[in-house]
Design an enzyme around this catalytic site. Sequence first.
Site, PDB file in Angstrom:
ATOM      1  N   GLU A 281       0.852  -1.076  -0.074  1.00 50.51           N
ATOM      2  CA  GLU A 281      -0.094   0.071   0.118  1.00 50.51           C
ATOM      3  C   GLU A 281       0.791   1.221  -0.091  1.00 50.51           C
ATOM      4  O   GLU A 281       0.342   2.329  -0.587  1.00 50.51           O
ATOM      5  CB  GLU A 281      -0.881  -0.145   1.136  1.00 50.51           C
ATOM      6  CG  GLU A 281      -1.925  -1.179   1.197  1.00 50.51           C
ATOM      7  CD  GLU A 281      -2.696  -1.195  -0.076  1.00 50.51           C
ATOM      8  OE1 GLU A 281      -3.066  -0.396  -0.614  1.00 50.51           O
ATOM      9  OE2 GLU A 281      -3.031  -2.535  -0.477  1.00 50.51           O
TER      10      GLU A 281
ATOM     11  N   GLU B   5      -0.720  -0.571  -9.763  1.00 52.00           N
ATOM     12  CA  GLU B   5      -0.076  -1.954  -9.115  1.00 52.00           C
ATOM     13  C   GLU B   5       1.178  -2.187  -9.227  1.00 52.00           C
ATOM     14  O   GLU B   5       1.903  -2.969  -8.830  1.00 52.00           O
ATOM     15  CB  GLU B   5      -1.180  -3.035  -9.753  1.00 52.00           C
ATOM     16  CG  GLU B   5      -0.825  -4.323  -8.946  1.00 52.00           C
ATOM     17  CD  GLU B   5      -1.598  -4.404  -7.713  1.00 52.00           C
ATOM     18  OE1 GLU B   5      -2.384  -3.233  -7.467  1.00 52.00           O
ATOM     19  OE2 GLU B   5      -1.510  -5.232  -6.862  1.00 52.00           O
TER      20      GLU B   5
END
Lengths: 499, 499
Positions: free
Chosen positions: A265, A294
């Site tokens: 994250e 991502e």
Amino acid sequence: MSAREAFGRLMAHARETAALEQVAGRLGWDQETMMPRGAAEQRGEELAAMEGVLHARRADPRLGAWLAEAGAGTGAGPAEPVAAAQLRQIARAHARACKVPVALAREIARVTSLAQGEWAEARARDAVAPFLPRLTEVVRLKREEGQALADGGDPYDALVDDYEPQMTGADIAAMFSALRPRLVALRERVLGAAQHPPALDGSFAAETQTRMARRLAMIFGYDFSRGRIDFSVHPFTSGSGNDVRITTRVAESDPFNCFYSTIHEAGHAVYEQNVDPDYLLTPIGCGASMGVHESQSRICENQIGRSRAFTAWLFAEMRDRFGEFGTATEEEFFATVNRVQPGYIRTEADEVHYNLHIMLRFDLERALIRGELAVADLEAAWNDRFAADFGVAVDRPSNGMLQDVHWSAGLFGYFPTYALGNLYAGCLHQAMRADLPGLDANLAAGDPGEAIAWLREKVHRHGALNPPAETIRLACGFAPEAGPLLDYLEAKFGAIYGL
Amino acid sequence: MSAREAFGRLMAHARETAALEQVAGRLGWDQETMMPRGAAEQRGEELAAMEGVLHARRADPRLGAWLAEAGAGTGAGPAEPVAAAQLRQIARAHARACKVPVALAREIARVTSLAQGEWAEARARDAVAPFLPRLTEVVRLKREEGQALADGGDPYDALVDDYEPQMTGADIAAMFSALRPRLVALRERVLGAAQHPPALDGSFAAETQTRMARRLAMIFGYDFSRGRIDFSVHPFTSGSGNDVRITTRVAESDPFNCFYSTIHEAGHAVYEQNVDPDYLLTPIGCGASMGVHESQSRICENQIGRSRAFTAWLFAEMRDRFGEFGTATEEEFFATVNRVQPGYIRTEADEVHYNLHIMLRFDLERALIRGELAVADLEAAWNDRFAADFGVAVDRPSNGMLQDVHWSAGLFGYFPTYALGNLYAGCLHQAMRADLPGLDANLAAGDPGEAIAWLREKVHRHGALNPPAETIRLACGFAPEAGPLLDYLEAKFGAIYGL
């Protein structure tokens, strides 16, 4: 009105829209971290109202006139790349919004807000049947949206395009065809290896894990003065610019889950925090796509965070903080961190299995949206495919089709961007290693700063200035392809498993 | 379009507006509890964008047409009281919004969001001068808003009306004239008393206080499934319907601050939570006014929470939780809880001094908005008045004009509603005691449920169905006046101080 004036109006309008998008996004953060459970229904109305406002802004007919005046989509548009990119993004959002009726947009916001709460309950109770009517409704609404966007084309392609502009289901299928054979072969060789690393054993105090997680976020470049860490069932990142929040989770038996979720994250968050401040609250003031996003989280988590060099530092840190925990050497720790094992849960999957989880979801969700698979048949389809790909029977729905929130949240077309991110991360890692020959020495000292600075320069600061694949090409010097990821995986796991 | 159709459109529009107001309100909650400090400027833009959306909705020209069609403000409106009240509230908000230019509304939202952060810093550093330019800007903007609303009348009256409909500065001045002589006389008698109760001494573990605070909120009827408690510098309540959040604060030396702040905010929150669920997300689905709101928080905090009966229970609870803490008897504890002492800080003031703090602020803010006092002269004016009323010289700005957030937040006209709430609470308490002769026995057992049920029936459930003064009159059976509060204070403090 001159083209310049029209552009100025478009940017002023877009800035306010971007601010409202931040507000709506923060409602989503609140829902997963802070919201009292009794507020679920009211929250659905709030989100629907926000979606109504945002949709009306994006579909505002004045935008069409201003875009024409500013020369969007013609040779007469601005030559300067930043202005051209802003115009492209505004035109894109406007065109999409004009195709979707506002009532449908609002209904999707309302229903998916409710469905997320109901999914959490269904998952906790392992009860599929009572949840199916709601999921059916979500699929129906998203298919309707896809059809409205597709103009007679493939509704799934239209949904994918929302997360990964210029990418289609066929592109993804081709990419998966390139990945799958070598991945499956690697998986078989690894699972057939003579020796397997031990799993981590023991209990690791939650408070110590939490402190360590904060430290990890910080060394990966996360700026706490412009963000915060909370807990949620599924870790996620929310927000852009100067308010980018992450969540993590803690289980005393599994500190790697906490540490690598946090690094993951932080990778997303640092991307958002590092976008050029001049782009703040503009259409290009965020990540280029979900796939590129991502790639940033995965390169931090895997290529850097699970590298031999960085795990050496992590091993020493963990021994300092938790005392002896049964792992004897750096080498053993590295192998344990990277242990390959078939498992039910995507978010806990190793690097070898992860993309197989995605391929399963891609095929199923594409069939759902195209109307080739009924929601009633989804569980059986999931379980059959899982047994075929992973050689294990799903034991309960929370380990199967109920494990992820995405479909309840209406995020059809999102899953493949995870695999795309892995592929992009492979490319970026190859280019980064060529540029930074001394990186391992820094990683072994617990300092990924050089890698983050490379990502900042090559990727982060540009935001959505360029389309996703172009963003990666410019950063790497070559067009994205599957080879670098596969080479990396084969080399890494070949070494660990002595293949 | 029929009147019925027009009413339907108005209600649908109002429901969406109410949902968006909840969203904007939650941004405010987030700003005080969760927001990272680096997000302050971005948050200002977000709040301004939300205010722009809300203002445009309230000023939507279609509302004017629908209101006319539905018969608002004429004898032809709906006879049914709920529909009539909804229409009255919509018409009121529409009329106010039409008078204020959207650019001004947005600018106020943006500037007050920034000013709140800067105020916190100024207060922490006790530095008035660097903050004055921003405060001057806020006063200028709010005066401009008041002038726009007042149509040539008194701009301060126009601002008061936002918090307390149908109330003017002259009404408030008259009320304060009724309160002041007996309050000042009581204060002098109390301060001149032969014996004074001791202050609480010792240290009280923060975690135990927090657990106790949660218990207190619960017994005062706060529904945690539709709310949550967090910490903030100044405790506050935020939200309506099914998401009503409160904050508290904890200092180990001062558990009463935590406990009574919590009861106070629970009083506000329970009012919102108990509004008739049929009114959820409608114009009457919230408290009737700030004054009525404050009456609910103050009656819980003072008339119930600081009563002889309830403090007997609290004394035993505290001894159970914290052990012996130097107070010997229930009687002594009751006196300590209600100890009267001149102090700088409004939020820590006893019941005798509290309204004097408000009178000071009322006179100063009224002069600021009317242009009779310059911001540059505010500190001197505050300090002079404080010395005159409290007999103590202000030692530093954080104990003087910088202590409250209200002016930075643009809340001019809000302070007097606190005193009005105390007056209303006095009326309600008199009526409640007449209806509930056995209340003290329940309070002594730590159960204010009977009192909360009375408030729910008489006040809470009606929301903003009736104007504020009418809400109190219907609940009490008599028109609000200062007598009951003064009688209550004289009796209570006369007994404690042996006057």
